[in-house]
Scaffold this active site. Structure first.
Site, PDB file in Angstrom:
ATOM      1  N   LYS A 145       0.639  -1.248  -0.244  1.00  0.00           N
ATOM      2  CA  LYS A 145       0.182   0.221  -0.226  1.00  0.00           C
ATOM      3  C   LYS A 145       1.032   1.303  -0.501  1.00  0.00           C
ATOM      4  O   LYS A 145       2.079   0.975   0.348  1.00  0.00           O
ATOM      5  CB  LYS A 145      -1.106  -0.717   1.588  1.00  0.00           C
ATOM      6  CG  LYS A 145      -2.116   0.662   1.511  1.00  0.00           C
ATOM      7  CD  LYS A 145      -2.944   0.464   0.213  1.00  0.00           C
ATOM      8  CE  LYS A 145      -4.354   1.092   0.354  1.00  0.00           C
ATOM      9  NZ  LYS A 145      -4.971  -0.164  -0.217  1.00  0.00           N
TER      10      LYS A 145
HETATM   11  P1  NAD Z   1     -13.051   7.569  -2.894  1.00  0.00           P
HETATM   12  O1  NAD Z   1     -12.329   8.727  -2.449  1.00  0.00           O
HETATM   13  O2  NAD Z   1     -13.621   7.362  -4.437  1.00  0.00           O
HETATM   14  O3  NAD Z   1     -14.207   7.698  -2.156  1.00  0.00           O
HETATM   15  C1  NAD Z   1     -14.634   7.705  -0.648  1.00  0.00           C
HETATM   16  C2  NAD Z   1     -16.023   8.237  -0.128  1.00  0.00           C
HETATM   17  O4  NAD Z   1     -15.627   8.522   0.973  1.00  0.00           O
HETATM   18  C3  NAD Z   1     -16.298  10.003  -0.977  1.00  0.00           C
HETATM   19  O5  NAD Z   1     -17.353   9.948  -1.774  1.00  0.00           O
HETATM   20  C4  NAD Z   1     -15.439  10.706   0.536  1.00  0.00           C
HETATM   21  O6  NAD Z   1     -16.754  11.536   0.154  1.00  0.00           O
HETATM   22  C5  NAD Z   1     -15.866   9.786   1.560  1.00  0.00           C
HETATM   23  N1  NAD Z   1     -16.042  10.373   2.910  1.00  0.00           N
HETATM   24  C6  NAD Z   1     -14.915  10.167   3.254  1.00  0.00           C
HETATM   25  N2  NAD Z   1     -14.732  11.012   5.224  1.00  0.00           N
HETATM   26  C7  NAD Z   1     -15.889  10.369   5.067  1.00  0.00           C
HETATM   27  C8  NAD Z   1     -17.061  10.693   6.255  1.00  0.00           C
HETATM   28  N3  NAD Z   1     -15.682  11.243   7.596  1.00  0.00           N
HETATM   29  N4  NAD Z   1     -17.869  10.320   6.319  1.00  0.00           N
HETATM   30  C9  NAD Z   1     -18.601   9.516   4.701  1.00  0.00           C
HETATM   31  N5  NAD Z   1     -18.453   9.881   3.585  1.00  0.00           N
HETATM   32  C10 NAD Z   1     -16.677   9.966   4.119  1.00  0.00           C
HETATM   33  O7  NAD Z   1     -12.489   6.478  -2.576  1.00  0.00           O
HETATM   34  P2  NAD Z   1     -12.800   4.552  -2.953  1.00  0.00           P
HETATM   35  O8  NAD Z   1     -11.499   4.666  -3.636  1.00  0.00           O
HETATM   36  O9  NAD Z   1     -14.198   4.485  -2.698  1.00  0.00           O
HETATM   37  O10 NAD Z   1     -12.965   3.950  -1.597  1.00  0.00           O
HETATM   38  C11 NAD Z   1     -13.467   4.142   0.113  1.00  0.00           C
HETATM   39  C12 NAD Z   1     -12.388   2.342   0.964  1.00  0.00           C
HETATM   40  O11 NAD Z   1     -13.289   1.608  -0.039  1.00  0.00           O
HETATM   41  C13 NAD Z   1     -11.959   3.358   1.215  1.00  0.00           C
HETATM   42  O12 NAD Z   1     -11.466   2.326   2.656  1.00  0.00           O
HETATM   43  C14 NAD Z   1     -10.763   2.124   0.098  1.00  0.00           C
HETATM   44  O13 NAD Z   1      -9.609   1.802   0.822  1.00  0.00           O
HETATM   45  C15 NAD Z   1     -11.418   1.298   0.223  1.00  0.00           C
HETATM   46  N6  NAD Z   1     -11.339   0.295  -1.066  1.00  0.00           N
HETATM   47  C16 NAD Z   1     -11.510   0.648  -2.492  1.00  0.00           C
HETATM   48  C17 NAD Z   1     -10.791  -0.086  -3.483  1.00  0.00           C
HETATM   49  C18 NAD Z   1     -11.142   1.077  -4.673  1.00  0.00           C
HETATM   50  O14 NAD Z   1     -10.629   0.060  -5.881  1.00  0.00           O
HETATM   51  N7  NAD Z   1     -10.854   2.010  -5.568  1.00  0.00           N
HETATM   52  C19 NAD Z   1     -10.407  -1.380  -3.139  1.00  0.00           C
HETATM   53  C20 NAD Z   1     -10.700  -1.521  -1.885  1.00  0.00           C
HETATM   54  C21 NAD Z   1     -10.849  -1.032  -0.711  1.00  0.00           C
END
Ligand code: NAD
Length: 461
Positions: A145
């Site tokens: 990561k």
């Molecule tokens: P992203 O940045 O696209 O979206 C994150 C969302 O969470 C946004 O809408 C943001 O406004 C919201 N957010 C942030 N703080 C918040 C809070 N305190 N309360 C409510 N909403 C809040 O990120 P993503 O890629 O969608 O990732 C989201 C999660 O999924 C993370 O934990 C990431 O590690 C995990 N993840 C992502 C992927 C991927 O392919 N992108 C894969 C596996 C896991």
């Protein structure tokens, strides 16, 4: 375990999303103001969460302490300085991290996060989670990561590009298609991956397989942007079958309407399910009659805050109320530690599908289990993204491209197989899915490390 003091550190926390959904907008985007209302997060760290679940599996598997120490510590941890001239005329000195946790099963693989709270502890935890995740879905990778402690929503596109390029320039020596392959995560997207690939190419020649989650125009894979959310829904469908739930009849809530959350919502809505609540870093909304998941995703993609969405009878609610909404399925898809000791009891959902990494603290997990909430754990549920990243890497290495149906079919097969393996193990050992998933992942990594000769010897390790 550290005490889960629930002081609302989120009050001071900055918003984490720049461009949502991996779009590759060329336009300069206005920085967003700081977030307004967010739910409380536990003070327990991601590292403590991942270590706790590892320790539970270690005891159950009877792993020797010396072997466990090799498995829980990182292979390599890199920290670099990223001084960026910003529009305010000053140089801002960010820190960039890349942690390679374990490479017994293949090259290191894991996302890059741009978020002000990124630190070594968090990156280390998320890297370990990737090691178990790639093993659970049986793709030939280790776990890694990375992240930079910047706030992309407060930066211009030009500043974000400078951070992406400098970060790549400083860590490229430990990366590469056979060493370590980054991908998008919170606050990064396909555009950021394109800049990183371009920077890597300046030194090594055009090498699309050096990062995944790239734009389609730059050898990205069809279906990658939606893959994590889609994978969540594939996992949920397996659980629904087992729990006798009809997916077309469920009411669901999504916390964090970014890439993962909004795609899961669109996929579930396409099955006929009803989205009754959603949140982002700026606040939360609720509509009993149902929100249009696609329209809401378009609104977010255009840079709108969810609380400004005025369709479908949406009304603003306090972010902490989101968790307590009457629904069948709750999808945490924001940050770690959002379901904690002080709010877990308010969860009304029958099923929690973890889109975010480490959204549930161990104490909250116990509370959910005691309440009979069925938790599909992050380490399996959100693996769809890395699975399609694997497909992208395979396509890049062989210079061909699958169409989206083929990508989705293959993703479905892998998610169903992983769900079945974890579910069977959980049944056999009479443990929750999370414990079974960790057991399975750790066992496979130990097996590879031993077969490789990385950890030697006989014994019960
Ligand atoms: P992203 O940045 O696209 O979206 C994150 C969302 O969470 C946004 O809408 C943001 O406004 C919201 N957010 C942030 N703080 C918040 C809070 N305190 N309360 C409510 N909403 C809040 O990120 P993503 O890629 O969608 O990732 C989201 C999660 O999924 C993370 O934990 C990431 O590690 C995990 N993840 C992502 C992927 C991927 O392919 N992108 C894969 C596996 C896991």
């Amino acid at each position: 375990m550290a005490e889960e003091a629930t002081a609302a550190r989120s009050e001071d926390q900055e918003e984490d999303t720049a461009d949502r959904d991996g779009g590759s907008s060329e336009e300069e985007q206005e920085p967003k103001p700081q977030q307004k209302e967010t739910p409380t997060r536990a003070e327990v760290s991601n590292y403590e969460i991942v270590t706790h679940y590892f320790d539970v599996a270690k005891e159950r598997l009877g792993l020797r302490d010396d072997v466990a120490e090799v498995l829980m510590s990182s292979y390599r941890e890199v920290k670099v300085q990223i001084p960026i001239p910003m529009e305010d005329g000053r140089i801002h000195c960010f820190s960039g991290f890349r942690v390679q946790h374990n490479g017994a099963r293949g090259p290191y693989k894991g996302g890059i996060r741009f978020h002000p709270e990124v630190d070594l502890d968090e990156v280390r935890a998320l890297a370990a989670l990737m090691t178990w995740k790639t093993a659970i879905v049986e793709i030939p990778y280790g776990g890694a990561k990375g992240g930079v402690n910047c706030s992309p929503s407060d930066m211009t596109e030009d500043e974000r590009q400078r951070v992406a390029r400098q970060f790549m320039a400083k860590i490229e020596k430990v990366l590469g298609p056979t060493r370590d392959i980054p991908a998008p995560d919170v606050g990064t997207n396909a555009q950021v991956m394109a800049w990183m690939m371009d920077e890597y190419g300046k030194l090594h020649g055009h090498t699309p397989a050096c990062v995944t989650g790239k734009p389609i125009s730059l050898e990205g894979s069809w279906g990658r942007e939606a893959a994590t959310g889609r994978g969540l829904v594939y996992a949920f469908k397996e659980a629904a079958n087992q729990l006798d739930i009809d997916p077309s009849e469920v009411k669901f809530v999504v916390q964090g309407y970014g890439n993962v959350g909004s795609w899961a919502a669109r996929e579930l809505a396409d099955l006929g399910a009803t989205l009754v609540g959603a949140s982002d870093a700026y606040g939360a909304i609720h509509s009993e009659k149902g929100l249009d998941a696609h329209a809401l995703a378009d609104h977010a993609k255009e840079g709108g805050e969810l609380v400004e969405f005025d369709g479908d009878g949406a009304e603003k609610i306090a972010p902490d109320e989101l968790l307590a909404l009457e629904c069948d399925v709750f999808i945490p898809a924001a940050l770690g530690g959002m379901i904690h000791e002080s709010n877990a009891d308010s969860v009304k959902a029958r099923v929690v599908v973890e889109g975010a990494n480490s959204p549930t603290t161990p104490k909250a997990d116990d509370i959910l289990n005691d309440k009979g909430v069925f938790v599909i754990p992050d380490v399996m549920a959100n693996a769809g993204g890395v699975v399609v990243s694997y497909f992208e890497w395979v396509q890049n290495l062989q210079h061909f491209r699958w169409d989206e149906d083929e990508v989705n079919d293959r993703l479905g097969k892998i998610m169903r197989k992983a769900y079945k393996a974890v579910h069977d193990r959980a049944d056999e050992d009479d443990v929750p899915l999370r414990v079974a998933a960790y057991e399975l992942g750790i066992e496979r990594v130990v097996d590879a490390a031993r077969t490789r000769g990385y950890i030697g010897g006989e014994g019960d390790g």
